[in-house]
Every structure is written in C-alpha cells, then in structure tokens.
Design a protein around this motif. Structure first.
Motif, PDB file in Angstrom:
ATOM      1  N   ARG A   1      21.308 -16.519 -30.719  1.00 54.21           N
ATOM      2  CA  ARG A   1      20.491 -16.245 -29.530  1.00 54.21           C
ATOM      3  C   ARG A   1      20.443 -17.467 -28.617  1.00 54.21           C
ATOM      4  O   ARG A   1      20.574 -17.359 -27.399  1.00 54.21           O
ATOM      5  CB  ARG A   1      19.080 -15.831 -29.956  1.00 54.21           C
ATOM      6  CG  ARG A   1      18.115 -15.624 -28.813  1.00 54.21           C
ATOM      7  CD  ARG A   1      16.895 -14.821 -29.217  1.00 54.21           C
ATOM      8  NE  ARG A   1      16.490 -15.028 -30.582  1.00 54.21           N
ATOM      9  CZ  ARG A   1      15.687 -16.009 -31.000  1.00 54.21           C
ATOM     10  NH1 ARG A   1      15.220 -16.890 -30.130  1.00 54.21           N
ATOM     11  NH2 ARG A   1      15.341 -16.094 -32.277  1.00 54.21           N
TER      12      ARG A   1
ATOM     13  N   ASN B   1      31.525  -8.501 -21.733  1.00 49.45           N
ATOM     14  CA  ASN B   1      30.997  -9.851 -21.903  1.00 49.45           C
ATOM     15  C   ASN B   1      31.945 -10.715 -22.743  1.00 49.45           C
ATOM     16  O   ASN B   1      31.663 -11.023 -23.913  1.00 49.45           O
ATOM     17  CB  ASN B   1      29.613  -9.792 -22.562  1.00 49.45           C
ATOM     18  CG  ASN B   1      28.581  -9.123 -21.670  1.00 49.45           C
ATOM     19  OD1 ASN B   1      28.004  -9.754 -20.788  1.00 49.45           O
ATOM     20  ND2 ASN B   1      28.361  -7.833 -21.905  1.00 49.45           N
TER      21      ASN B   1
ATOM     22  N   ALA C   1      30.397 -13.839 -24.467  1.00 48.08           N
ATOM     23  CA  ALA C   1      29.644 -13.557 -25.694  1.00 48.08           C
ATOM     24  C   ALA C   1      30.603 -13.278 -26.844  1.00 48.08           C
ATOM     25  O   ALA C   1      30.408 -13.761 -27.976  1.00 48.08           O
ATOM     26  CB  ALA C   1      28.713 -12.368 -25.482  1.00 48.08           C
TER      27      ALA C   1
ATOM     28  N   LEU D   1      23.766 -17.845 -26.739  1.00 49.98           N
ATOM     29  CA  LEU D   1      23.892 -16.877 -25.654  1.00 49.98           C
ATOM     30  C   LEU D   1      22.982 -17.240 -24.474  1.00 49.98           C
ATOM     31  O   LEU D   1      23.356 -17.068 -23.315  1.00 49.98           O
ATOM     32  CB  LEU D   1      23.566 -15.473 -26.166  1.00 49.98           C
ATOM     33  CG  LEU D   1      24.561 -14.902 -27.188  1.00 49.98           C
ATOM     34  CD1 LEU D   1      24.048 -13.585 -27.759  1.00 49.98           C
ATOM     35  CD2 LEU D   1      25.942 -14.701 -26.560  1.00 49.98           C
TER      36      LEU D   1
ATOM     37  N   TYR E   1      22.650 -15.698 -20.627  1.00 46.55           N
ATOM     38  CA  TYR E   1      22.133 -14.366 -20.948  1.00 46.55           C
ATOM     39  C   TYR E   1      20.623 -14.417 -21.164  1.00 46.55           C
ATOM     40  O   TYR E   1      20.085 -15.406 -21.673  1.00 46.55           O
ATOM     41  CB  TYR E   1      22.779 -13.824 -22.226  1.00 46.55           C
ATOM     42  CG  TYR E   1      24.252 -13.513 -22.096  1.00 46.55           C
ATOM     43  CD1 TYR E   1      24.691 -12.316 -21.533  1.00 46.55           C
ATOM     44  CD2 TYR E   1      25.221 -14.419 -22.538  1.00 46.55           C
ATOM     45  CE1 TYR E   1      26.051 -12.034 -21.411  1.00 46.55           C
ATOM     46  CE2 TYR E   1      26.572 -14.150 -22.427  1.00 46.55           C
ATOM     47  CZ  TYR E   1      26.979 -12.956 -21.862  1.00 46.55           C
ATOM     48  OH  TYR E   1      28.317 -12.680 -21.745  1.00 46.55           O
TER      49      TYR E   1
ATOM     50  N   VAL F   1      18.127 -12.913 -23.524  1.00 49.04           N
ATOM     51  CA  VAL F   1      18.197 -12.245 -24.824  1.00 49.04           C
ATOM     52  C   VAL F   1      16.798 -11.803 -25.230  1.00 49.04           C
ATOM     53  O   VAL F   1      15.896 -12.632 -25.410  1.00 49.04           O
ATOM     54  CB  VAL F   1      18.799 -13.165 -25.894  1.00 49.04           C
ATOM     55  CG1 VAL F   1      19.009 -12.378 -27.195  1.00 49.04           C
ATOM     56  CG2 VAL F   1      20.130 -13.755 -25.418  1.00 49.04           C
TER      57      VAL F   1
ATOM     58  N   GLY G   1      26.838 -15.453 -18.347  1.00 47.24           N
ATOM     59  CA  GLY G   1      26.006 -14.305 -18.705  1.00 47.24           C
ATOM     60  C   GLY G   1      24.795 -14.120 -17.813  1.00 47.24           C
ATOM     61  O   GLY G   1      23.986 -13.218 -18.052  1.00 47.24           O
TER      62      GLY G   1
END
Length: 342
Positions: free
Chosen positions: A51, A281, A284, A54, A59, A61, A28
C-alpha cells in the motif's frame, strides 16, 4: 519588455517540466484502489508495504477489506476488489471460482516457497511418547496426555472455518481415520495459539497446526521447543494432486525425520489482482512483479505483533522501518514502476 517575456517563458517552461515530472513520479495520481486483506494477521505486513509503495506512485489506496479467501477470489474476479498480497498457491487453488484466470491473475512472488505448513508437537512429549506421526495420536496414552477437555480425544489447535487449512485438516481426519482420536479446535487462531503457548510454558503438551511465516515458530522453535511430525502417508485431496511432490520436505529444522511428510503443500505467497486493473495500471503491475520479502523479515515483524505491537499504527511503523532499512531496493522498485508507466 523583452526580459519580462523571456522570464514568463522560462517560468511557464519550468511549470510544464515540473508538472511532467510530477506526473511521471506519480503515474497513479487520480486513481483510487480497493485492496483486500486476509483474515490472518501474519499477512498484514506485506499489505502495508505494498500500500505504501502504491501511494508513493500516486495512487489513493482505500482501507483494505478483510475477507475470507473464497470471498476475495470471487470479488477480485468480479472487479469489486483490485488486489491482495495474500495469495497462497497452490494451496488456494481449490477456493478459486470457475474461470477465475479469465478475470484475475497472480503477479510476482512475495515469498517463493515461503508457505511452509504442518503439525507440531512439544519436543518433550515427542520424546516421552515416541511420537513420529499423526497415527501416534490413536494410542490411548497419547490421547490422554493431549486431551484438554476430557472428551477422550487429543486436542489440536487447528484453523478457523473458512481457511484453506481447515479443509485439509478435515481431509486428514477422514483419510487417516482420526476423527475418533483427534479434536481439531477451530477457535480464532491467535487466541488458540496464545492458549497453546501458555500451556507449553506451564509444561503441558502442545499440539498445533501452523505455517511459516508466523510468530509461532519464533516463540516455539522447531528442534528446540517443538517438532514437525509426519502424516502417516501422503494422501492428497483431489485439488492437491498436481502438487503432491511439494508435500514432503527435506532438511527441515526440527523435523522428527528427514524428509518430513508434512501433508500440506508448500506454497508460494503471491499478489493476486484483477486483470483489467493491471492492464490500466502498468506501474502498479510492475511494482507487484518486483515486490518480494525475505521470509525471516515477515516472521520478525509477526513476532513484534505477537508481543503487542499489533495496531494498524504499529504495522505502518514496521513497514516504514523496513523501507528505511531497504531504501535502495525500495527506490529501485519505484523507479522501475514509474518507467513501466511511460
């Protein structure tokens, strides 16, 4: 010279391998996400955990936006929000915009059949007045005992405006002819329940709506402190008809009867996400599919929040502690998410 060239080649190869590994470990990376979060704090724990997962996948976030249910479902379908972890289905079905599933979808189960809801009454007063259902609040002696503001009605700690349960409670007041007998108090839920708990500790009657997972049924335990009561009969709202069989529960701890006619649909707690976001994604999406929590773990964390550990820093720490206790499972979810991105 040959040694230098060989060394340079090895270093370059190691750099490429390291870069490839970093990319596979963080599929990510470079992608920003915008989650939302429900307005009830008993759902904050799973938001923090997802969160963190991820973020481990690379990612970035953003801070979640706290949104009322209908606003979230509209926002996620428009693509303004990527996901949230607080879907309750089929309870939230009535709040979905038209053609919702063309743009968004439910993914996995945070807690399957985890959304238990209903009305509870202090056991002492259930026994004293022989309370079995909402209909008993039509009796003058019951109304008088539960009337906090002297308006001639029993006061019910209910749901704030905008919550799905508010609509169901309003429906119950109407179809069971309770509007002249019960006053649903729609203040902020946490404040309302804090007052109810304080009144209970003083020996006063308690009458409230709640759901699981929630700290309320740890502080006021069904069967010991309070009892789940019935609705007079199952009379679903139109949008509840398809799930009306999920409004009666057998084997419930602390029920005044078995089964108990709760009058609320027992819901699955699920992640809801934008379809375009999921398609772009896969890591995810796979994490969402695998992420699940025991109901008892959420309620345990909710109790910590109720006891004062409710700052975002506290919630993040609770999430870190849960991950540490469940590291093998957590790592398995992340590995599967990374594999899905390849």
């Amino acid at each position: 010279m040959l040694k230098k060239l060989l060394l340079a080649t090895i270093v370059a190869s190691m750099t490429l391998v390291g870069s490839a590994y970093a990319e596979s470990a963080q599929p990510g990376k470079g992608t920003k996400l915008q989650p939302a979060r429900a307005t009830w704090n008993t759902g904050f724990f799973q938001e923090a955990l997802v969160r963190k997962g991820l973020e481990e996948l690379g990612y970035k976030v953003n801070k979640p936006k706290d949104l009322a249910n209908p606003i979230f479902y509209k926002s996620v379908s428009l693509g303004d929000i990527d996901y949230w972890t607080n879907g309750w289905f089929p309870m939230h079905d009535a709040q979905l915009p038209k053609n919702f599933y063309d743009k968004a979808e439910k993914v996995g189960y945070v807690v399957k059949a985890g959304g238990l809801q209903g009305y509870l009454v202090s056991k002492k007063h259930v026994d004293e007045f022989g309370i079995k259902s909402l209909d008993d609040f039509k009796r003058d002696e019951v109304k008088k005992a539960f009337d906090k503001n002297n308006d001639g009605k029993a006061d019910l700690t209910a749901c704030p405006p905008g919550w799905a349960c508010e609509q169901v409670i309003a429906h119950h007041m109407n179809v069971y002819d309770l509007e002249d007998h019960i006053n649903p108090v729609k203040a902020a839920y946490e404040a309302g329940m804090a007052a109810t708990l304080a009144e209970y500790k003083n020996g006063e009657p308690a009458f409230f709506y709640t759901w699981a997972p929630n700290w309320t049924i740890f502080k006021l335990q069904p069967g010991k402190d309070v009892m789940w009561i019935n609705v007079p009969k199952i009379m679903p709202k139109e949008d509840q008809m398809a799930a009306k069989d999920r409004m009666v529960v057998s084997g419930i701890e602390g029920g005044v009867s078995d089964p108990v006619k709760l009058g609320f649909v027992v819901s699955d707690i699920q992640i809801v996400a934008n379809k375009k976001f999921l398609a772009k994604n896969p890591a995810a999406k796979k994490f969402f599919e695998l992420f699940t929590l025991p109901l008892s773990d959420i309620s345990e964390q909710n109790t910590l929040m109720n006891e004062g550990e409710k700052s975002q820093k506290d919630i993040n720490r609770h999430a870190d502690e849960w991950i540490a206790k469940n590291q093998e499972k957590w790592n398995g979810w992340l590995d599967a998410a990374r594999a899905a991105a390849k």
